[in-house]
Design an enzyme around this catalytic site. Structure first.
Site, PDB file in Angstrom:
ATOM      1  N   CYS A  42      60.220 -44.191  82.468  1.00 43.42           N
ATOM      2  CA  CYS A  42      61.356 -45.081  82.677  1.00 43.42           C
ATOM      3  C   CYS A  42      60.931 -46.296  83.519  1.00 43.42           C
ATOM      4  O   CYS A  42      60.169 -47.125  83.047  1.00 43.42           O
ATOM      5  CB  CYS A  42      62.533 -44.327  83.291  1.00 43.42           C
TER       6      CYS A  42
ATOM      7  N   HIS B 238      63.404 -40.201  79.762  1.00 41.25           N
ATOM      8  CA  HIS B 238      63.040 -39.205  80.770  1.00 41.25           C
ATOM      9  C   HIS B 238      62.678 -37.883  80.092  1.00 41.25           C
ATOM     10  O   HIS B 238      63.525 -36.992  79.935  1.00 41.25           O
ATOM     11  CB  HIS B 238      64.188 -38.999  81.754  1.00 41.25           C
TER      12      HIS B 238
ATOM     13  N   GLU C 227      61.177 -35.381  81.162  1.00 45.31           N
ATOM     14  CA  GLU C 227      61.227 -34.200  82.039  1.00 45.31           C
ATOM     15  C   GLU C 227      62.505 -33.394  81.839  1.00 45.31           C
ATOM     16  O   GLU C 227      62.604 -32.260  82.329  1.00 45.31           O
ATOM     17  CB  GLU C 227      61.070 -34.609  83.507  1.00 45.31           C
TER      18      GLU C 227
END
Length: 237
Positions: free
Chosen positions: A112, A215, A217
């Protein structure tokens, strides 16, 4: 193989909320994603003078995102959009450690805002505010939870990103008001959203130099885990 040590950059907050003193922060899922992929995550406080010492301890660098922006002066723009929020010490640290990691040909993964910083370090520029620059832009700051997709991206065949995720598309979350404007000289654009906003870059002149605008994750798409696996594998070589 030896478990590679991965340095993760931290966010910085002013006094209030968690502590009456200024404090560092990182979401648990950043660290968990690195650990799940076989890496050992460690946090990197913002000490610009310690960049070389930090890099002597780690095998790879993950530049995280945050609710702030890269100073436009770092990519040659004198005017600052009203929406731009700065965290100058964090940016100075991330800029320095990213540049030095690349000089060592150490694997770097930008997420990001980390992707945006990576592009600036490499010599590229940014769009300061998507709604003012992209006609009919998608909603790049999704209202739904981050563990759900916000939109789809199209991935360019023949890129490192495509080689990793093995797919023409990914469903990704989205939480940004800025994006890459001009990619750095040697950067390839590896993904775009349907409104043509750049969603990923890579520089194949380095061992592993990859940035994504979403993102991963949060593991929204099956390709997200593959990104962390590929990063950790690059750090083992």
């Amino acid at each position: 193989m030896t478990q590679p040590v991965i340095g993760l950059t931290l966010d910085a907050e002013e006094a209030g909320g968690y502590s009456k003193m200024p404090w560092y922060a990182i979401r648990e899922n950043y660290c968990q994603a690195v650990y799940d992929a076989g890496g050992l995550p460690i946090a990197l406080p913002h000490e610009p003078e310690a960049v070389d010492a930090y890099l002597n301890l780690v095998d790879g660098l993950l530049v995280t995102g945050g609710a702030f922006d890269v100073d436009p002066s770092l990519y040659g723009e004198g005017n600052r959009h009203d929406t731009v929020v700065l965290k100058e010490r964090r940016t100075a640290f991330e800029f320095g450690i990213t540049r030095q990691a690349l000089a060592r040909n150490m694997p770097v993964f930008g997420i990001c805002g980390g992707e945006q910083l990576l592009n600036v370090v490499l010599g590229g520029t940014l769009i300061q505010h998507i709604p003012d620059s992209i006609p009919n832009a998608l909603q790049h700051e999704q209202p739904n939870p981050r563990h759900e997709p916000g939109h789809t991206i199209n991935i360019v065949k023949g890129t490192l990103l495509y080689d990793i995720v093995k797919s023409d598309t990914m469903d990704v979350n989205t939480a940004h008001h800025q994006a890459i404007k001009d990619p750095a000289s040697y950067c390839l654009v590896n993904a775009r959203s349907q409104d043509n906003v750049i969603e990923g870059i890579e520089d194949r002149t380095y061992r592993f130099c990859l940035g994504v605008q979403w993102h991963p994750e949060y593991y929204v798409d099956p390709g997200d885990r593959k990104l962390f696996t590929a990063f950790i594998q690059a750090c083992q070589k």
